[in-house]
Design a protein around this motif. Structure first.
Motif, short mmCIF file in Angstrom:
data_model
loop_
_atom_site.label_atom_id
_atom_site.label_comp_id
_atom_site.label_asym_id
_atom_site.label_seq_id
_atom_site.Cartn_x
_atom_site.Cartn_y
_atom_site.Cartn_z
N LEU A 219 0.84 -1.19 0.00
CA LEU A 219 0.00 0.00 0.00
C LEU A 219 0.87 1.24 0.00
N ASN A 220 0.28 2.32 -0.49
CA ASN A 220 0.94 3.62 -0.49
C ASN A 220 0.08 4.60 0.29
N GLY A 221 0.74 5.61 0.86
CA GLY A 221 -0.01 6.62 1.59
C GLY A 221 -0.96 7.36 0.69
N GLY A 222 -2.15 7.61 1.19
CA GLY A 222 -3.16 8.32 0.43
C GLY A 222 -4.15 7.43 -0.27
N GLU A 223 -3.88 6.13 -0.42
CA GLU A 223 -4.83 5.22 -1.05
C GLU A 223 -6.00 4.98 -0.10
N ALA A 224 -7.15 4.68 -0.71
CA ALA A 224 -8.36 4.44 0.07
C ALA A 224 -8.62 2.94 0.12
N VAL A 225 -8.77 2.43 1.33
CA VAL A 225 -9.05 1.01 1.52
C VAL A 225 -10.46 0.88 2.05
N ALA A 226 -11.14 -0.20 1.66
CA ALA A 226 -12.51 -0.43 2.09
C ALA A 226 -12.54 -0.91 3.54
N LEU A 227 -13.42 -0.34 4.34
CA LEU A 227 -13.59 -0.75 5.72
C LEU A 227 -14.53 -1.94 5.84
N ALA A 228 -15.41 -2.14 4.84
CA ALA A 228 -16.30 -3.29 4.82
C ALA A 228 -15.88 -4.19 3.67
N LEU A 229 -15.85 -5.48 3.88
CA LEU A 229 -15.41 -6.42 2.86
C LEU A 229 -16.55 -6.66 1.88
N PRO A 230 -16.42 -6.29 0.59
CA PRO A 230 -17.51 -6.43 -0.39
C PRO A 230 -17.62 -7.84 -0.92
N LYS A 231 -18.68 -8.02 -1.75
CA LYS A 231 -18.83 -9.30 -2.44
C LYS A 231 -17.79 -9.41 -3.53
N LYS A 232 -17.38 -10.63 -3.81
CA LYS A 232 -16.34 -10.85 -4.81
C LYS A 232 -16.80 -10.41 -6.20
N ALA A 233 -18.10 -10.49 -6.47
CA ALA A 233 -18.59 -10.16 -7.80
C ALA A 233 -18.39 -8.69 -8.14
N GLU A 234 -18.24 -7.84 -7.15
CA GLU A 234 -18.12 -6.42 -7.40
C GLU A 234 -16.69 -5.95 -7.38
N THR A 235 -15.74 -6.82 -7.23
CA THR A 235 -14.32 -6.45 -7.21
C THR A 235 -13.72 -6.64 -8.57
N ASP A 236 -12.75 -5.81 -8.84
CA ASP A 236 -12.06 -5.89 -10.13
C ASP A 236 -10.82 -6.76 -9.96
N MET A 237 -11.03 -8.11 -10.00
CA MET A 237 -9.94 -9.04 -9.73
C MET A 237 -9.47 -9.75 -10.98
N GLY A 238 -10.08 -9.39 -12.13
CA GLY A 238 -9.67 -10.05 -13.36
C GLY A 238 -9.94 -11.53 -13.37
N GLY A 239 -11.07 -11.95 -12.71
CA GLY A 239 -11.44 -13.36 -12.69
C GLY A 239 -10.68 -14.22 -11.73
N SER A 240 -9.80 -13.59 -10.98
CA SER A 240 -9.02 -14.41 -10.03
C SER A 240 -9.67 -14.53 -8.69
N GLY A 241 -10.77 -13.79 -8.47
CA GLY A 241 -11.40 -13.84 -7.15
C GLY A 241 -12.24 -15.06 -6.97
N ARG A 242 -12.65 -15.29 -5.74
CA ARG A 242 -13.51 -16.42 -5.38
C ARG A 242 -14.84 -15.88 -4.92
N SER A 243 -15.88 -16.72 -4.98
CA SER A 243 -17.25 -16.27 -4.69
C SER A 243 -17.48 -16.08 -3.20
N GLU A 244 -16.64 -16.65 -2.34
CA GLU A 244 -16.82 -16.54 -0.88
C GLU A 244 -15.54 -16.06 -0.25
N HIS A 245 -15.72 -15.36 0.88
CA HIS A 245 -14.55 -14.87 1.61
C HIS A 245 -14.09 -15.95 2.57
N PRO A 246 -12.85 -16.34 2.52
CA PRO A 246 -12.35 -17.29 3.52
C PRO A 246 -12.19 -16.60 4.85
N GLU A 247 -12.34 -17.40 5.83
CA GLU A 247 -12.13 -16.85 7.17
C GLU A 247 -10.65 -16.62 7.41
#
Length: 603
Positions: free
Chosen positions: A553-581
């Motif tokens: 991370l770099n200073g000034g970047e904005a990070v999400a405080l709530a973990l979103p659904k994988k479908a709404e992230t820009d992961m280039g298809g590498s994301g998974r449908s569920e968040h692991p614990e």
């Protein structure tokens, strides 16, 4: 929590809850990144601490305990919370008054036993002195008998001959030697007998051999031939020498008379042949000769019997009497020692009994005085034991009419000049805490004040009482010393402590709830052109709110405080449908952050 469950599980539960909240907030009809709360990555100092809640306690307490051995009721009791002043201490203000009726009855009963014990003690002491006097008399009389036996021996043979015979018999040859011998016997007999040491050395069962007697016994001599001593010429003669001379003189006289009688008989025979004397006269001379001759034989026999039998017999008799006197002296001294040991034992037993009864009497008097408890020092009055659990104090309530037992804490007077906080540190945080670390203390009664302190005590083992009802809970008692004196502070107040573990000077940090953990890898969701980008990062130390970001991370970047659904992230298809614990705050050093459910953290 289960036994052995790491801090990772705690944080995972919090992160999962936050993920569900984020999913719910974004699931209603195609939520975008703008709807997810974010936090701007900050650079600056980060304080690593451990937060705990605890209770204000005095570091030193004066506990007023019952000193009465029997259960006793409380008659009068000072109100709880009373402030004892210096004047109360000087005046001896009464704090508690206990019922002393049973104790007084016990004292009266014991007084009778005590007087009997005193009488037995005095009697044993007097009997010991009487026994000493009797022993001295017996020894003195026995020594006198021995000296008389020695004097009789010397009288019969003379001092020089007697000394030679006694020396040959290995007995004290004179009065001086006898006195030394008797002194040795008395010295050995007067040596105290340590019965306890003898029992320990030889065994109480009696199977060991009895200890050897230390009193020296006169040696037993062989048969002595006294005949040579009869012919010795000494300066001092005895009765034996006088009788020997008398027998020898009688023999010599009778022999002279025999020679004269023989001459007279021969002369009478010559005269009778010449008819100068009558036959009767000659017969008288012959009878006189026979008498004198018989007297010579009698004297010779008496002299021989004296030398061979009577002298030896008398010497043996006197020697035996002297030896028996020595043996009797030895027996007397041993018997005296035995009687004295018995007297000493009776005296020692009576003395110990007296000392025990005297100590018990003093103890009862002390307990009677302890029925009235006065103010020992200034301070607040608290009922029961402040360090004990509430259930213990409930079961042992302090009130008028209640019964208290021996050593039970009735009152506690805390020392208000030195106060501290007692906290329980969870096992997941115990590795961070060290003795001497600085601490910030905030008391609920004074919300605007922040006090300084330090970690003074830290338990090595977990508190057993805390795991009695929750076996999986492992906490370690820790004592914080508060600096300075604060008169408004009272024991029992609630307080929060912040133990300063480390101070990071210039680091990047984000809230702990913005971290996602998957297979020991840490991820953040960065807001990028209206979309959320999942990025792997490297973390470091953390506190209850923020965690250090070392890479990604770099200073000034904005990070999400709530973990979103994988479908709404820009992961280039590498994301998974569920968040692991996972634990978003788990650094590579395996330290685990404390669970915290915070929607938005302050930058």
């Amino acid at each position: 929590m289960k036994k052995g469950k790491s801090r990772k599980g705690i944080i995972t539960a919090g992160v999962s809850a936050l993920a569900l909240v984020g999913w719910w907030s974004m699931s209603g009809g195609g939520a975008t990144a703008e709807k997810v709360p974010t936090f701007i990555v900050q650079r600056g100092p980060l304080e690593i601490n451990v937060l705990q809640g605890g209770e204000i306690r005095a570091l030193q307490n004066n506990e007023v305990k019952s000193e009465i051995e029997i259960p006793t009721k409380i008659l009068n009791l000072i109100p709880e919370g009373y402030l004892i002043t210096e004047e109360d201490v000087k005046d001896g203000k009464v704090l508690i008054e206990l019922d002393s009726t049973d104790l007084k009855t016990k004292i009266e009963t014991h007084e009778i036993e005590f007087q009997t014990t005193v009488s037995n003690y005095i009697d044993a002491d007097e009997n010991r002195e009487i026994q000493k006097s009797e022993n001295q008399t017996l020894v003195r009389d026995t020594k006198q008998v021995a000296i008389f036996a020695l004097m009789d021996f010397e009288k019969y043979l003379g001092r020089e001959v007697t000394g030679a015979i006694l020396t040959a018999a290995k007995l004290p040859p004179d009065v001086e030697a006898f006195e030394k011998y008797a002194d040795v016997l008395e010295t050995q007999a007067n040596t105290p007998v340590n019965s306890e040491a003898a029992i320990a050395k030889h065994g109480a069962s009696g199977k060991e051999k009895a200890p050897k007697k230390t009193v020296a016994a006169p040696p037993v001599s062989e048969m002595i031939d006294f005949t040579p001593f009869l012919e010795q010429k000494a300066q001092s003669d005895g009765e034996a020498q006088q009788k020997l001379r008398q027998l020898e003189d009688d023999l010599l006289l009778h022999r002279s008379e025999l020679a004269l009688a023989k001459q007279k008989v021969e002369s009478s025979k010559r005269l009778a042949e010449k008819k100068f004397v009558t036959a009767a006269q000659m017969e008288n001379d012959e009878v006189s000769f026979d008498k004198v001759e018989l007297s010579v034989k009698t004297s010779e026999t008496a002299l021989a019997l004296f030398k061979k039998y009577e002298f030896s017999k008398q010497c043996a008799t006197y020697l035996a009497a002297y030896r028996e006197a020595l043996n009797k002296l030895q027996r007397t001294i041993r018997a005296n020692r035995s009687r004295m040991a018995q007297a000493e034992t009776r005296f020692s037993t009576a003395k110990r009994r007296y000392e025990m009864e005297l100590a018990q009497r003093e103890n009862l008097e002390q307990q009677l005085k302890a029925c009235v408890i006065r103010a020992p020092q200034p301070g607040l009055v608290a009922y029961g034991d402040l360090n004990a659990s509430s259930s213990y104090n409930y079961n042992n309530s302090i009130e008028e009419g209640a019964t208290v037992r021996l050593r039970q804490t009735m009152l506690t007077i805390p020392d208000m000049s030195q106060m501290g906080v007692r906290v329980n540190v969870h096992e997941s945080q115990i590795k961070k805490v060290r003795i001497g670390q600085p601490v910030k203390v905030r008391v609920d009664a004074e919300p605007g004040k922040e006090l300084d302190g330090r970690v003074a005590e830290l338990a090595v083992l977990p508190d057993s009482s805390s795991s009695r009802y929750t076996p999986n809970l492992k906490v370690y008692p820790c004592t914080i010393h508060i600096n300075g004196y604060h008169p408004w502070m009272k024991p029992g107040m609630n307080a929060k402590v912040e133990i300063i573990v480390d101070q990071l000077a210039d680091v990047l940090y984000v809230p702990v709830q913005s971290i996602e953990v998957e297979q020991d890898h840490h991820f953040c969701y960065i807001s990028n052109n209206g979309a959320l980008e999942r990025r792997e990062i490297s973390t470091g130390l953390f506190n209850d709110e923020f965690i250090e970001v070392r890479d990604g991370l770099n200073g000034g970047e904005a990070v999400a405080l709530a973990l979103p659904k994988k479908a709404e992230t820009d992961m280039g298809g590498s994301g998974r449908s569920e968040h692991p614990e996972g634990d978003p705050g788990k650094p590579k050093s395996s330290k685990k952050p404390k669970e915290k459910a915070v929607a938005v953290a302050k930058p």
